[in-house]
Design an enzyme around this catalytic site. Structure first.
Site, PDB file in Angstrom:
ATOM      1  N   ASP A 136       0.863  -1.166   0.000  1.00 35.32           N
ATOM      2  CA  ASP A 136       0.000   0.000   0.000  1.00 35.32           C
ATOM      3  C   ASP A 136       0.911   1.232   0.000  1.00 35.32           C
ATOM      4  OD1 ASP A 136      -3.199   0.575   1.665  1.00 35.32           O
ATOM      5  OD2 ASP A 136      -2.151   1.718   0.123  1.00 35.32           O
ATOM      6  N   TYR A 137       0.279   2.378  -0.081  1.00 30.65           N
ATOM      7  CA  TYR A 137       0.962   3.652  -0.312  1.00 30.65           C
ATOM      8  C   TYR A 137       1.988   3.966   0.784  1.00 30.65           C
ATOM      9  CZ  TYR A 137       0.963   8.488  -2.101  1.00 30.65           C
ATOM     10  OH  TYR A 137       1.293   9.690  -2.687  1.00 30.65           O
TER      11      TYR A 137
END
Ligand code: GLC
Length: 668
Positions: A233-234
């Protein structure tokens, strides 16, 4: 490929990255997410294919969660349809529109089981139940990938179990809870052929999921034989530093890729692996394995044969009548009727005057819900607009936002019926949107009480990304319709139901608590050694609240009524009759639960193991049958999945709180 070019394939940026075209030309970029149009995509793709040394195309992705330009209801709304065909239809159309904009990858479906509505991302998933969640996960994977867009099951894993319902917070659970509740929807996605997974932000039992060998390698690769790739994820790789399991970006990158995260979203930490390989901190073979997975995915979505997108077809692909009709149909099926005394609903299309009161009554933007990709508010049909299109020309529609309560009361006094459209603004759920209160926001409760105090009929329509604690309304408002956020066609779909052109059939995919104090509250709970007894103080209950939820998992009403009769169990098949005992056609979602009263570990009082939506005309009777699969009786033990002989209970009924009960013996 050079080592740097290989690491480039494992690196993803957004279009805003400084010097992005130059980085692409240097072979430092494998994926970009967040572009808007096919022109944006083609411009960057030309740099990769025509200027970089390897000429490897870029994989373009985006968060296409419940629509691209045509926006469908949010995922818990679609889960309320209990109809995987609706989920598949929405995903297929969303992917078709997104593909025409040059995208070949979506960061969806979000399949996190969520049992704490304080957590704002409950607005992105299919609710509390692994069986329903698995069906919705597989359907969305089929839908997205059926339109040649790679799906991405996220957020792997147990992100929805954040302590306190606070986003990004720690999760801690037994292996049994992980295996029985949080992993199944991911397994269903993998079994459906999902091309990618996304690792999550949370630590699981002290080990961040983005560096968790147990989940990313032992289970995902070792047991499930997943062959796609995993994206972080980011910034989740460098977040291993604040998690406290890495001191440097390089240490974080080594941990993440060694655990099984193949591609690094945005934080550019994987470039540090070049030195790590050269200094012997990590083997080149780990990098090569990850690159192979990414390249295989690019081959799978046709990038090497057809890297560009035909821009001439993009505009015509958006918001077509077919797409909007599908969005309206899915929205109709997503609406849940929670109460209908009188019955006040359906309303008359020739009513003289209808007041539409509340901040969401004429809102277009909020209809889109969170994560609405390129959905534009001007393309959304508000409730007021939907009513206007439905009622007779002679019907007066009065509008009041509710900010001025006296003006709203005046409108209600003038009207034959008031539609109170209340709930959360769309930004109040989704990512980084946890709330400690689930009450109607602001002064909406006061507004609602003032409207009811007029003595005129009030229909409450609630829009929200999460369950809300609407206990007062449940007692004092005659009709309540739960609308989640229904997307581009919200107003038309709601009007279809409110005026009876469609009989509502939705059922809740998550338990609605009476108060935040009851959380976590869900249907598949353990019995405890002191199950609640009203007359026995020393049993598991509260001094100041019933144990029962406001509305149970699987609950939803209809404009007609259904009766369940004659449950039978023959061999490993349980069945029952359902009759429509009302005067209008309707659809009923029959639910099948199994309980294991005595086992070598404590088992949930009941678990959902089947459901079937049945269309019945007035007076019509049908029999629904559910085959009892042996693995539906299994539980996770210290030696893996286990089925034990003994007596099992079954229920077939309209929700998790009621139904016909039977039992059967399972031999050795
Ligand atoms: C966000 C979300 C994830 C999303 C990604 C890209 O932080 O956690 O669901 O896909 O970043 O937008």
């Amino acid at each position: 490929m050079t080592l740097e070019e290989k690491l480039g394939q494992l690196t993803q940026f957004t279009p805003g990255k400084k010097d992005l075209p130059a980085l692409i030309a240097q072979g430092r970029v494998g994926s970009v997410f967040g572009t808007g149009t096919s022109d944006d995509v083609n411009a960057l793709q030309r740099v990769a294919v025509e200027q970089s040394r390897t000429k490897i195309p870029i994989l373009f992705g985006h968060d296409v969660i419940h629509g691209w330009r045509t926006i469908f209801p949010i995922p818990p709304a679609i889960a309320s349809s209990w109809d995987p065909r609706m989920a598949e239809l929405a995903a297929r159309i969303a992917a078709r529109e997104a593909r025409s904009a040059g995208l070949r990858w979506t960061f969806a479906p979000m399949v996190d089981i969520a049992r704490d509505p304080r957590w704002g991302r409950i607005a992105e998933g299919a609710g509390e139940d692994p069986f329903l969640g698995s069906a919705m996960a597989a359907a969305q994977v089929r839908g997205f990938q059926g339109s040649d867009v790679l799906a991405c099951a996220k957020h792997y894993v147990a992100y929805g179990a954040a302590e306190g319902g606070r986003d990004y917070n720690s999760t801690d659970m037994s292996e049994r809870m992980l295996r029985q509740v949080y992993l199944p929807p991911f397994k269903a996605a993998v079994d459906a052929g999902v091309g990618t997974l996304m690792s999550a932000f949370n630590a699981l039992n002290g080990v961040p999921t983005t560096a968790n060998r147990h989940t990313l390698s032992d289970i995902l690769r070792g047991e499930w034989k997943f062959e796609g790739f995993v994206v972080s994820d980011y910034d989740a790789v460098v977040q291993l530093i604040p998690h406290g399991v890495a001191a440097t970006a390089q240490e974080a990158a080594i941990k993440a890729i060694s655990a099984g995260v193949d591609m690094n979203m945005v934080d550019d930490s994987y470039i540090t692996l070049a030195e790590a390989v050269r200094s012997g901190k990590i083997s080149q073979s780990v990098i090569d394995t990850a690159v192979r997975r990414v390249l295989r995915a690019k081959i799978r979505v046709g990038l090497f044969t057809d890297p560009y997108t035909d821009s001439s077809r993009e505009a015509a692909a958006m918001l077509t009548k077919e797409n909007l009709d599908a969005a309206r149909q899915v929205a109709q099926k997503s609406i849940v009727l929670l109460k209908n005394d009188g019955p006040l609903l359906p309303l008359s299309k020739t009513a003289r005057t209808i007041a539409v009161v509340g901040p969401l009554g004429d809102s277009q933007e909020d209809m889109l819900g969170p994560w609405s990709a390129l959905g534009k508010k001007e393309d959304a049909v508000s409730v007021l607009e939907g009513l206007r299109a439905k009622v007779s020309p002679a019907t007066r529609l009065l509008k009041a936002t509710g900010e001025d309560i006296s003006a709203a009361v005046a409108a209600a006094n003038e009207a034959d019926v008031t539609l109170a459209v209340l709930g959360e603004a769309r930004g109040m759920s989704g990512e980084a949107a946890s709330r400690v209160s689930l009450d109607l926001p602001g002064s909406q409760q006061q507004l609602l009480e003032s409207l009811v105090a007029t003595g005129k009929p009030v229909v409450l329509v609630v829009m929200s990304g999460r369950p809300l604690t609407i206990g007062w309304a449940a007692e004092h408002v005659p009709s309540i319709v739960w609308a989640w956020y229904l997307g581009s066609q919200s107003g038309h779909a709601l009007a279809d139901v409110l005026f009876g052109d469609v009989n509502p059939s939705g059922k809740l995919p998550v338990t609605f608590p009476r108060s935040v104090g009851q959380i976590p509250i869900y249907h598949a709970h353990l019995r405890t050694g002191r199950p609640p007894e009203p007359d026995d103080k020393y049993t598991s209950k509260y001094l100041d609240s019933p144990n029962e939820p406001l509305f149970p998992f699987g609950f939803g009403l209809s404009y007609t009524k259904f009766a369940y009769r004659n449950l039978t169990i023959e061999g490993m098949t349980a069945s029952a009759e359902i009759q429509n005992v009302g005067d209008r056609a309707g659809e009923e979602i029959a639910q099948f639960y199994i309980g294991d009263p005595v086992a070598s570990v404590a088992r949930p009082v009941k678990e959902l193991r089947g459901f079937e939506k049945v269309a019945l005309g007035p007076g019509e009777t049908k029999r629904v049958s559910f085959t009892i699969q042996r693995d539906a009786l299994a539980f996770w033990s210290d030696s893996g999945w286990k089925v034990e002989p003994g007596t099992f209970k079954v229920w077939i009924g309209p929700s998790s709180a009621e139904g016909l009960e039977g039992s059967f013996e399972l031999g050795q």
